[in-house]
Enzyme design. Structure first.
Site, PDB file in Angstrom:
ATOM      1  N   HIS A 173       0.800  -1.224   0.000  1.00 39.59           N
ATOM      2  CA  HIS A 173       0.000   0.000   0.000  1.00 39.59           C
ATOM      3  C   HIS A 173       0.835   1.279   0.000  1.00 39.59           C
ATOM      4  O   HIS A 173       0.310   2.363  -0.154  1.00 39.59           O
ATOM      5  CB  HIS A 173      -0.921   0.037   1.223  1.00 39.59           C
ATOM      6  CG  HIS A 173      -0.215   0.391   2.497  1.00 39.59           C
ATOM      7  ND1 HIS A 173       0.623  -0.461   3.130  1.00 39.59           N
ATOM      8  CD2 HIS A 173      -0.211   1.542   3.214  1.00 39.59           C
ATOM      9  CE1 HIS A 173       1.117   0.134   4.213  1.00 39.59           C
ATOM     10  NE2 HIS A 173       0.637   1.352   4.283  1.00 39.59           N
TER      11      HIS A 173
HETATM   12  N1  UDP Z   1      -4.275  -4.706   8.543  1.00 38.70           N
HETATM   13  C1  UDP Z   1      -5.595  -5.111   8.654  1.00 38.70           C
HETATM   14  N2  UDP Z   1      -6.250  -5.527   7.520  1.00 38.70           N
HETATM   15  C2  UDP Z   1      -5.640  -5.573   6.297  1.00 38.70           C
HETATM   16  C3  UDP Z   1      -4.293  -5.162   6.210  1.00 38.70           C
HETATM   17  C4  UDP Z   1      -3.648  -4.716   7.356  1.00 38.70           C
HETATM   18  O1  UDP Z   1      -6.166  -5.112   9.742  1.00 38.70           O
HETATM   19  O2  UDP Z   1      -6.297  -5.957   5.325  1.00 38.70           O
HETATM   20  C5  UDP Z   1      -3.587  -4.259   9.768  1.00 38.70           C
HETATM   21  C6  UDP Z   1      -2.264  -4.938  10.024  1.00 38.70           C
HETATM   22  O3  UDP Z   1      -2.460  -6.186  10.652  1.00 38.70           O
HETATM   23  C7  UDP Z   1      -1.571  -3.926  10.904  1.00 38.70           C
HETATM   24  C8  UDP Z   1      -2.060  -2.603  10.344  1.00 38.70           C
HETATM   25  O4  UDP Z   1      -3.249  -2.900   9.607  1.00 38.70           O
HETATM   26  O5  UDP Z   1      -1.995  -4.038  12.239  1.00 38.70           O
HETATM   27  C9  UDP Z   1      -1.026  -2.019   9.440  1.00 38.70           C
HETATM   28  O6  UDP Z   1      -1.568  -0.947   8.776  1.00 38.70           O
HETATM   29  P1  UDP Z   1      -1.025  -0.441   7.373  1.00 38.70           P
HETATM   30  O7  UDP Z   1      -0.262  -1.530   6.719  1.00 38.70           O
HETATM   31  O8  UDP Z   1      -2.180   0.139   6.653  1.00 38.70           O
HETATM   32  O9  UDP Z   1      -0.090   0.787   7.767  1.00 38.70           O
HETATM   33  P2  UDP Z   1       1.425   0.902   8.247  1.00 38.70           P
HETATM   34  O10 UDP Z   1       1.610  -0.036   9.395  1.00 38.70           O
HETATM   35  O11 UDP Z   1       2.298   0.597   7.080  1.00 38.70           O
HETATM   36  O12 UDP Z   1       1.555   2.320   8.674  1.00 38.70           O
END
Ligand code: UDP
Length: 355
Positions: free
Chosen positions: A206
């Site tokens: 993403h």
């Molecule tokens: N996550 C979720 N559903 C999904 C994909 C990710 O609940 O379909 C959760 C994942 O387990 C983690 C969080 O979203 O706890 C991560 O968010 P994201 O990847 O959007 O952002 P980042 O951590 O890169 O800032």
């Protein structure tokens, strides 16, 4: 004491769920939740409030789908109005999104102290919008709540021991969330084409540096498609990535599903063979669930995972991704380091806020 918490994106809902639960144990604290609206789809927002019992936000600002400048600017204006009305003792912000920066900036200009959860993380890549957001947010925060000693060290190198803000190491609130929710997993239902009791790879993509660059996105899609021929790849796909794959006409031969809730994610993390992702949060969750992880980025803020051999950086080069896949596939992960604290980060944060 009145704490005003600003959230707006998926990882912030998950982090705030852990901290808000801890705050609720303290009758002397009132928490006001403000949702900026940055993530708004049911499966990117509402589902987390339901599954994780996050209280309904008192304010929903409905700001989404704009360029970085427009989004941050509108948030700044609307958050300022809320702050003038509520006059909280603290504003609490999480991570590194536009909602984080807008919340911190609105508060700092009104001389309301800002507490930044996940302070001190650095990728040292100033092209990442997240890196800009986190550096600026740290600088205007009064309380810097660091998840790791690396984060504390990063701040020290930037001179934070001389500028009067309070830097505290408290562990990672995502570890708290995993401890609390890990026995509440939910099966995501029928996932066409994959037996979730057999080997599969859990992947997410993403990050703007991958989705907004057709060459990078195409290489990653091609690598995942090839891996999918040996082990099924399951990809709960972020709406931005889905739109970009379509826009660029990139084929992806994997099992693509809509984003899932946190409890479904826990189910998948427990059962997958490996994680391949450009997500910050997922890198740590792979480690919490003792799964090898390949990070589809050139660098990571969570360097201790690389140093400990839990995670491998593969960037977006197809050959590198496939080679990393082969070298990580049979690696058994044993946690020898307890990198992110004992699951008590939220209570340490509340103690710091009450000081
Ligand atoms: N996550 C979720 N559903 C999904 C994909 C990710 O609940 O379909 C959760 C994942 O387990 C983690 C969080 O979203 O706890 C991560 O968010 P994201 O990847 O959007 O952002 P980042 O951590 O890169 O800032």
């Amino acid at each position: 004491m009145k704490i005003l918490t600003i959230i707006g994106a998926r990882p912030q809902f998950i982090k705030a769920a852990a901290v808000s639960r801890e705050i609720a144990k303290h009758s002397e604290i009132t928490e006001i939740l403000v949702h900026t609206g940055q993530h708004y789809d049911t499966n990117m927002s509402d589902i987390f409030f339901e599954q994780m019992s996050i209280p309904k936000p008192q304010y929903h600002l409905d700001i989404a789908g704009l360029s970085h400048g427009a989004m941050t600017g509108r948030m700044l204006e609307k958050i300022e109005a809320v702050l003038l009305k509520e006059r909280p003792d603290w504003v609490m912000v999480y991570g590194d999104t536009n909602s984080t920066l807008a919340g911190a900036l609105a508060a700092a200009k009104l001389h309301i102290p800002v507490a930044h959860v996940e302070a001190g993380l650095r990728s040292f890549n100033m092209k990442m919008p997240e890196e800009i957001n986190r550096i600026l947010t740290d600088r205007i925060s009064s309380l810097l709540l660091c998840p790791t000693s690396t984060a504390v060290q990063n701040l020290k190198l930037e001179g934070y021991d001389k500028i009067g803000s309070r830097v505290v190491i408290c562990g990672d609130v995502m570890q708290d969330a995993v401890f609390f929710y890990s026995d509440k997993e939910q099966c995501p239902g029928d996932v066409m084409g994959i037996d979730l009791n057999e080997y599969f790879i859990l992947a997410t993509i993403h990050r703007a540096e991958n989705t907004d660059d057709p060459a990078r996105l195409s290489n990653i899609a091609s690598a995942l498609s090839e891996i999918n021929h040996s082990i099924p790849v399951l990809l709960p796909l972020h709406p931005r990535t889905r739109a970009k794959l379509q826009e660029y006409g990139i084929e992806l031969d994997a099992t693509v599903i809509d984003p899932v809730g946190y409890l479904e994610m826990i189910y998948l993390l427990k059962r997958c063979r490996m994680v391949m992702s450009d997500s910050g949060g997922l890198q740590k969750e792979a480690y919490f669930f003792l799964k090898p992880c390949i990070t589809l980025r050139e660098e990571t803020e969570w360097v201790e995972l690389i140093h400990g051999g839990y995670n491998m950086l593969a960037g977006s080069d197809k050959t590198k991704i496939i080679n990393s896949f082969h070298s990580m596939l049979n690696r058994s992960i044993v946690d020898q380091d307890n990198l992110y604290g004992g699951g008590d980060a939220s209570s340490k944060i509340v103690v710091e806020l009450l000081k």
